[in-house]
Scaffold this active site. Structure first.
Site, PDB file in Angstrom:
ATOM      1  N   CYS A 234       0.851  -1.190   0.000  1.00  0.00           N
ATOM      2  CA  CYS A 234       0.000   0.000   0.000  1.00  0.00           C
ATOM      3  C   CYS A 234       0.883   1.234   0.000  1.00  0.00           C
ATOM      4  O   CYS A 234       1.757   1.367   0.863  1.00  0.00           O
ATOM      5  CB  CYS A 234      -0.892   0.032   1.238  1.00  0.00           C
ATOM      6  SG  CYS A 234      -1.971  -1.409   1.401  1.00  0.00           S
ATOM      7  N   GLY A 235       0.670   2.121  -0.960  1.00  0.00           N
ATOM      8  CA  GLY A 235       1.414   3.365  -0.979  1.00  0.00           C
ATOM      9  C   GLY A 235       1.074   4.196   0.252  1.00  0.00           C
ATOM     10  O   GLY A 235      -0.082   4.307   0.642  1.00  0.00           O
TER      11      GLY A 235
END
Length: 400
Positions: A234-235
């Site tokens: 997940c960024g």
């Protein structure tokens, strides 16, 4: 959806004994044209499409492809070639994001960087929603995918027949679940099945042009997908935006939000915070100069995570198995395990100075505490065996 009077495990036991054509015929005899083939025209999908054609089922079985509006030019050309020259798909349906038949309209509405800034939202708008809409409009009872166990990750446990987690009244049929990468390509070459020319240029798995890259020979099949994002990751920016939005929505509705911000790690030695970072990560772990330890200090396996990151949630049980493996190997006197919740707090400057840089979660570091501190970043897949092999190599620990 109707099924023979047997449980799924029994049905899968029988299906696993069948050849591909028999599995497809079995499904068609039960569901007829409510059996829907969903394909991206990848090489696994081409094997299924070829077999449906050989069985004469393309006259009845709907074929769906989802056009994200961001595919490679070569992919668009290949799909046209397959339709025009190879297989007469009499019930072919192309679905695009709702209300947007072309890229310009979609990017104009959501921004050209949606895929990067909010990958979960992009994935839903461009892939999930069109797929679900197609299955609903075609009244699908079961849909065919090309997923295989040897693709790894979340696919490693796939069964030939599964309940569709997004709609419990529907099933997924994964007729190639037991096939290997070599099986697929052997079948393609033996039967002269067409395939996307990008595969000959090092693209082992093909998706959107901006998140797909060629990979080295021997690399994991899907390792070239979702480049720069890590769909098993997940960024940070996107995660924080999502959490901010969820917090605001919860406050408006009068719901408790902070109570949902939890992803327990019962085997961890420390939950690191900004205030304890230096003491635990950089200066902790003194073992009174035990000769078995590295320079008199225990090492530290450190995970950076966010509890609302889907990739972190998926990795949590695997991280638990890694901790268990360390304990069973009798090396927990040499290495501590800790986590740092990156949701609301950046890495302290002391950590950045030491070489820690977090772009996505989950992210793993091996910290060799001492003077000087040595930091080793993990760049592999977030799976149990690769992480254990990395620890064995980098930490000099005998872990199985």
């Amino acid at each position: 959806s109707k099924l023979p009077s047997a449980d799924l495990s029994s049905i899968n036991a029988e299906l696993s004994k069948m050849e591909l054509d028999d599995v497809l015929l079995w499904a068609y005899e039960i569901y007829g044209n409510r059996l829907v083939d969903v394909t991206s025209f990848g090489y696994s999908g081409m094997v299924i499409l070829h077999e449906l054609n050989q069985l004469g089922l393309l006259k009845e079985v709907p074929v769906v492809t989802v056009d994200t509006l961001h595919l490679f030019p070569e992919t668009y050309a290949f799909i046209d070639t397959v339709k025009e020259r190879h297989y007469n798909m009499q019930h072919f349906h192309k679905y695009t994001p709702r209300d947007y038949p072309d890229r310009a309209g979609f990017d104009g509405a959501y921004g050209v960087d949606l895929w990067k800034e909010e990958p979960d939202r992009y994935n839903y708008l461009a892939k999930v929603e069109p797929t679900m809409r197609a299955l609903g409009e075609l009244d699908a009872a079961v849909w065919i995918t090309g997923r295989r166990r040897d693709q790894g990750g979340e696919r490693s446990e796939v069964q030939i027949l599964e309940v569709d987690s997004s709609d419990k009244s529907r099933y997924k049929l994964n007729p190639l679940a037991n096939w290997s990468h070599e099986d697929i390509w052997g079948f393609i070459h033996d039967h002269g099945i067409p395939y996307n020319p990008l595969h000959d240029r090092g693209y082992t798995s093909v998706g959107d042009y901006m998140t797909t890259a060629p990979v080295e020979k021997g690399a994991a099949e899907r390792s070239g997908r979702f480049v720069g994002l890590g769909r098993t990751e997940c960024g940070i920016h996107a995660t924080r935006k999502k959490i901010k939005r969820m917090r605001q929505e919860a406050e408006k509705a009068g719901r408790d939000f902070e109570g949902t911000m939890s992803l327990p790690c019962p085997g961890c030695d420390f939950d690191v915070t900004p205030s304890t970072f230096d003491d635990i990560v950089l200066h902790g772990g003194s073992s009174n100069n035990n000769d078995d330890d590295v320079d008199g200090y225990r090492m530290l396996l450190l995970e950076f995570y966010s509890p609302l990151c889907g990739g972190c949630q998926e990795f949590a049980p695997k991280f638990k198995k890694i901790i268990k493996a360390l304990a069973e190997a009798g090396v927990k006197n040499k290495i501590d395990v800790a986590r740092y919740d990156i949701t609301d707090h950046d890495v302290p400057n002391s950590g950045k100075d030491a070489g820690i840089a977090i772009l996505a979660t989950p992210d793993l570091y091996l910290v060799k505490r001492g003077d000087p501190v040595k930091i080793v970043h993990y760049d592999g897949e977030h799976e149990v065996e690769p992480v254990i092999q990395w620890l064995s190599q980098k930490a000099g620990l005998s872990v199985r």
